[in-house]
Design an enzyme around this catalytic site. Structure first.
Site, PDB file in Angstrom:
ATOM      1  N   GLY C 171       4.022  -2.692   8.358  1.00  0.00           N
ATOM      2  CA  GLY C 171       4.651  -1.840   9.345  1.00  0.00           C
ATOM      3  C   GLY C 171       5.874  -1.157   8.759  1.00  0.00           C
ATOM      4  O   GLY C 171       6.426  -1.590   7.742  1.00  0.00           O
ATOM      5  N   CYS C 172       6.301  -0.077   9.415  1.00  0.00           N
ATOM      6  CA  CYS C 172       7.395   0.724   8.871  1.00  0.00           C
ATOM      7  C   CYS C 172       8.708  -0.051   8.890  1.00  0.00           C
ATOM      8  O   CYS C 172       9.414  -0.135   7.871  1.00  0.00           O
ATOM      9  CB  CYS C 172       7.524   2.028   9.644  1.00  0.00           C
ATOM     10  SG  CYS C 172       7.590   1.841  11.433  1.00  0.00           S
ATOM     11  N   TYR C 173       9.067  -0.641  10.029  1.00  0.00           N
ATOM     12  CA  TYR C 173      10.300  -1.433  10.087  1.00  0.00           C
ATOM     13  C   TYR C 173      10.219  -2.615   9.136  1.00  0.00           C
ATOM     14  O   TYR C 173      11.206  -2.990   8.499  1.00  0.00           O
ATOM     15  CB  TYR C 173      10.522  -1.976  11.501  1.00  0.00           C
ATOM     16  CG  TYR C 173      11.035  -0.988  12.501  1.00  0.00           C
ATOM     17  CD1 TYR C 173      12.251  -0.336  12.302  1.00  0.00           C
ATOM     18  CD2 TYR C 173      10.343  -0.731  13.685  1.00  0.00           C
ATOM     19  CE1 TYR C 173      12.742   0.563  13.255  1.00  0.00           C
ATOM     20  CE2 TYR C 173      10.833   0.160  14.635  1.00  0.00           C
ATOM     21  CZ  TYR C 173      12.032   0.807  14.411  1.00  0.00           C
ATOM     22  OH  TYR C 173      12.520   1.666  15.347  1.00  0.00           O
ATOM     23  N   ALA C 174       8.992  -3.212   9.069  1.00  0.00           N
ATOM     24  CA  ALA C 174       8.826  -4.390   8.225  1.00  0.00           C
ATOM     25  C   ALA C 174       9.071  -4.047   6.760  1.00  0.00           C
ATOM     26  O   ALA C 174       9.702  -4.808   6.017  1.00  0.00           O
ATOM     27  CB  ALA C 174       7.438  -4.977   8.422  1.00  0.00           C
ATOM     28  N   THR C 175       8.572  -2.900   6.331  1.00  0.00           N
ATOM     29  CA  THR C 175       8.758  -2.499   4.932  1.00  0.00           C
ATOM     30  C   THR C 175      10.239  -2.435   4.583  1.00  0.00           C
ATOM     31  O   THR C 175      10.686  -3.019   3.585  1.00  0.00           O
ATOM     32  CB  THR C 175       8.102  -1.118   4.698  1.00  0.00           C
ATOM     33  OG1 THR C 175       6.699  -1.238   4.920  1.00  0.00           O
ATOM     34  CG2 THR C 175       8.363  -0.621   3.286  1.00  0.00           C
TER      35      THR C 175
END
Lengths: 381, 381, 381, 381
Positions: C171-175
């Site tokens: 996921g974007c936030y996770a990255t």
């Protein structure tokens, strides 16, 4: 039509003299869930002479306004399906809907101030042509006053003495465009017109549409309404009337000098730009007879010198200069190289282009100071 | 002027056939600290046929480019006060500065691709008139090629065989405006023109100015350059040339049919809107003789059918459709009500309006595929 | 899990050596109508080793991609209801939908690169907990590789030799969050974490929602996902794994040191800010044992020194520094006054946070240079 | 310090009873050329009890205010180098400048309302530490009242009876942060705090800086002030005082429980986001003792129930909900998973964060209704 230039001072003074009235005028807003409706509440909830007695909204009953418009929580209003009894009812409804509601409201004796187009056009044939519906009450069109105080102040004041009171509040693009062109029309200077306008997205209303998502609008500009935005109809009507009035005053031949032929039709092109509020209309005018910067300066200064909300500015104005206020700012210049006139007008589309102007007209019809409730300075930056 | 319509396929095929050349073309950029300079680096650092041998910037020496343009860190470039030896030198300098530097660069045998206006205008008298300086080397103006490949492809290719090679890369507004008007000019359709253009702020460059602060630009729009933006000069020159070429081809009388009188001068009005990249130019044209949608469709389709970077679109385009790419999109419509032609063109002002177009011309002059280094698709949303 | 720090050079060199392969890898994208799908097309249509053989989209058949994504017209793609035969299939689908489609795709022998969450979490119980659905194929979770090359490069390369190949793209936030925390986790420095993240609206996808209209988003910021955004699950999983790996390497006790208790759970708060692209994650970390700026500098430099897409920057980065690129930039600082570590990471949510990272993983699985198709420099300004 | 919770009704009623006073309070603004100064004029020019007798600005004399702030043309003000005689003088000056001007103003008997930091901090040693200058008049610090009416209402009212009247109006970030934390501090709930704040660019003032250009700010977010933004000083002071007051009230040991050690120091990180107005502060608090949503709801409801400008909201608020108004909106939630408290506060940084709050305090000191001149509803959308 009035000359549109009679002094506003009288009405302002009258209103100021009386201060906040002992008895407030009961006002209702129908269509409070949209942007124009919200703006009406923002202004009317703080209007010293008004008691906001009710808000109407689609399919809602007893819902706090703040669930729809969180920024208006401090107005402590609720939305209802019913239209309460009121001295004046503001309508912010889709076109074709107001005309169905108006007769019942008129029957209560209330003033109608309609922010939609249903009563703006004098010629019933314009409704099927521009809006795609047959007007159900063409008999009411003649008595409705186009609510642009700078052109129709006397009529608005006179409306107070009428049993049937309908104010047809102008469209946002139309307000900017007509204010830009009226002084030229009166001087029979309009030879050929291109109006290229730019609007923030709030002008497109609050309905959810894919093309109005942030990801689509931000960092982008596009034209729309190509081949005939609906506001052209009222712009041509009002500019034509202004030209006619001047023509008849000077004894020259009648006939709507605008829109009488393709060569005279107004070329109007709107654009959506990545901002929320504001309209800038640039009118590029080929003069019908030679003119000069000095003549233009005099024309515009004369036309708006005593207007409380219109100012002529020396530098090209930004829409930000009027955000949140009822002001219109106009810049006029003559370019000898191209022999063209350029008029630029900026307004806040939701205030002078909608709710503020409607309140300005309301003030006139209900005998208040024209500026009452509209004194807020613009919000900058 | 070339007919501007010869096939780009030959050059594209030629370049593609050879693949990335065994020996790269050595390229330098002077003026790398501005936005156009940065965009040149962004494109050239990834151009398969180019070796970026040096960057020049004001009063900086051996400074990493990323201190000025953090987003370009991965290009691993440094800025220097010296101009390195190169096969081609791109100049992104203020007007009047390039003309002083060019003779020394030409002496090294390098191609000059100037992104400023110093070599765009054929008539030396236009420099004091529009830019306020006397041109020091009017002798070089005749040989410089206006770097709009869609109009001057053959001349750009021919430049390869010339000892002195100056490409005068077009201005951003001019690119959008000329692409919009050229097909009409060739068909002698231009009777009267208003160009109303909207630009993101990167077009104003990177110098720090109060009116370009976020707080002033955001949520606002304003016109500027009233009474004659400088790009008018090159727009009138190129549209005039296109009209003349068509005129002489058809055996009619010569003389610049554009700008020969106030009645024919182009009325150009630019606006600053709250976005960073993109230009939309709307050309409102009163046709010189009757026309139709069908004729316009055919004209524009014919003019750009084989162009790698220009497409004709059925719906009004958004600037966002071309962000970050070298594309231009054009929409043309005829309005029978007003008997006017409307042409809307959108580009990314920093790519097709500056660095991308300069690289496109460079490719042609240096025998590469016209699209090399410019194949990136637009960045959306 | 791999140490996550093995050299990327080998894979990069391998890819570069072979140049554009004689035979291109056939690739399909399912879910092309959303923003992540569009971004996949933008990158894959220009990927030198890829042949884009098909696009799948909801309820569309043979529709040109440009009707949905006008900016991608030059990709000349069409959308189909069918999923074409391909060597690799990228899925950009809502959660819960991919898991239904994957078995059939695996049966064709194709690699699956899923940009959604359906294969990111190792523990099947996390699906009902965080996503509200029972996972239909928990047997596939163990073999799927979390597609963050900086942590799982060896596993991605090894996947090439596997019959079943599922890449679960982060996921974007996770990255942004995991890249910020991994070096601290490996050093057992994480005592207590608050991640406060800010995202552009494209992260919310392309579905039309009232709260994503321009008028609501512009000139505003708000937090959302309070009490547990779904990306917390994968952040805690990956940071926990990184900490464990380090723990087992150093012989200390096992057990997920993150999220093992409320005191260790990650406090993650996302915000929507008025921009289209970009994520900034600020991780405020109370260190588990005393540390210093020097130690942190060494940790982060060591962790990412050889990464092609991650750089450690001395000044706090702006999201604009990476727009349109696959870059991540990280800034780490120690504040002696508060005895806290601050790590700031910025990415383009649609590139390194979605499509770019998926292509990076694809390159590794399919034996290409890791950076192939991802060399574009960021688009600034 | 007052308990900060005494009823505002008395003062509001008092003011309302008297209506617009027969004799207006003469007010001057020094530093009118900045954004905070402009906002003071916007509010004070429409304040019913105020006569705006003069504006001071750097190196300007008799210049119309509209040349600097075009949006304020209708205020009909001019800027002067002189400070006119007034009953109250608002200062919107850079830090270190106000302290030099204040003694002369106090000598005239006027109230000073300073919007800068020169009188906010009680400990003179904080000035060299946080602001880099030695305070010239430490003797005045004790008597100055920190102008946050929600915490210091009684002191502000009492100031009316003092010969020397200095109101130190809070910083914008400090206002949002202190309002968010005060109820927790009083309940001794603050164990560990991270404040992650986001501000529009108007908070950075109106000086022209490269990093505040539209092209740099738009479509980007970045953190700044890493390692100690100056507002930390006043946040720690006020939160510490609130905690102390509660501690002494409950008979527990004294000592500033905040900032007494690195473990208790407030970790404050501000971000610049692409908008003009608005601050959102998210306070992530590790409670010092177990708590619950119910306890938090009660604490916050109790703290602000009677405040005219602070409301507790059930949904996470957007800054747009308060634009242009003096409102603060606060959302509090407890996350059992992380055992953390989250408090989100939003204000308009130029109104409740600067000019509006200053006028609110002025009203209290000068015996007016606390809300006078501040009743405008927020401007949305």
């Amino acid at each position: 039509m009035s000359a549109g230039l009679e002094a506003p001072e009288a009405s302002i003074r009258a209103g100021r003299r009386q201060g906040a009235p002992a008895e407030r005028i009961r006002v209702a807003v129908v269509g409070a869930t949209g942007y124009a409706g919200a703006e009406l509440v923002r202004i009317l909830a703080r209007h010293p002479a008004v008691e906001l007695v009710g808000l109407g909204g689609r399919g809602r009953n007893a819902e706090p306004l703040e669930t729809v418009h969180p920024h208006l929580a401090a107005s402590h209003q609720t939305i209802s399906d019913l239209t309460p009894e009121a001295d004046a009812v503001f309508l912010a409804l889709p076109h074709g809907v107001a005309v169905e509601r108006v007769p019942a409201i008129l029957a209560t004796g209330a003033t109608v101030i309609d922010l939609g187009p249903d009563f703006r056009l004098k010629d019933p044939a314009d409704y099927p042509r521009w809006y795609g519906f047959e007007h159900a009450r063409p008999d009411l069109l003649g008595g409705a006053v186009y609510g642009l105080p700078e052109l129709h102040r006397a009529e608005l004041i006179a409306l107070a003495r009428s049993a049937i009171r309908i104010v047809a509040s102008p469209g946002c693009y139309a307000t900017a465009s007509i204010l830009a062109l009226a002084p030229l029309a009166r001087a029979a200077l309009i030879g050929d017109v291109v109006i290229d306008a730019k609007s923030g997205v709030s002008g497109a209303g609050r309905d959810t549409k894919p093309e109005l998502m942030f990801g689509e609008v931000n960092e982008s500009v596009r034209a729309y309404g190509i081949g005939g935005h609906r506001h052209v109809a009222e712009i041509e009507q009002e500019v034509g009337l202004a030209a006619q009035a001047a023509g008849s005053a000077s004894g020259t031949a009648a006939g709507n000098p605008v829109a009488s032929s393709a060569a005279r039709a107004i070329d109007f092109l709107p654009h959506l730009i990545p901002m929320t509020r504001g309209i800038l209309a640039a009118a590029h005018v080929r003069p019908a007879h030679p003119t000069s910067q000095a003549e233009l300066d005099e024309l515009f200064a004369g036309a708006y010198a005593r207007e409380p909300f219109v100012s002529i500015v020396a530098n090209p104005p930004s829409t930000k200069h009027v955000t949140g206020s009822n002001e219109a700012r106009i810049h006029v210049s003559y370019d000898p190289r191209t022999a063209r006139i350029l008029v630029i007008a900026v307004i806040d589309n939701l205030v002078k282009g909608a709710a503020g102007q409607a309140v300005q007209a309301f003030n006139l019809v209900h005998g208040q100071a024209e500026t009452m409730g509209l004194e807020q300075l613009p919000l900058g930056p």
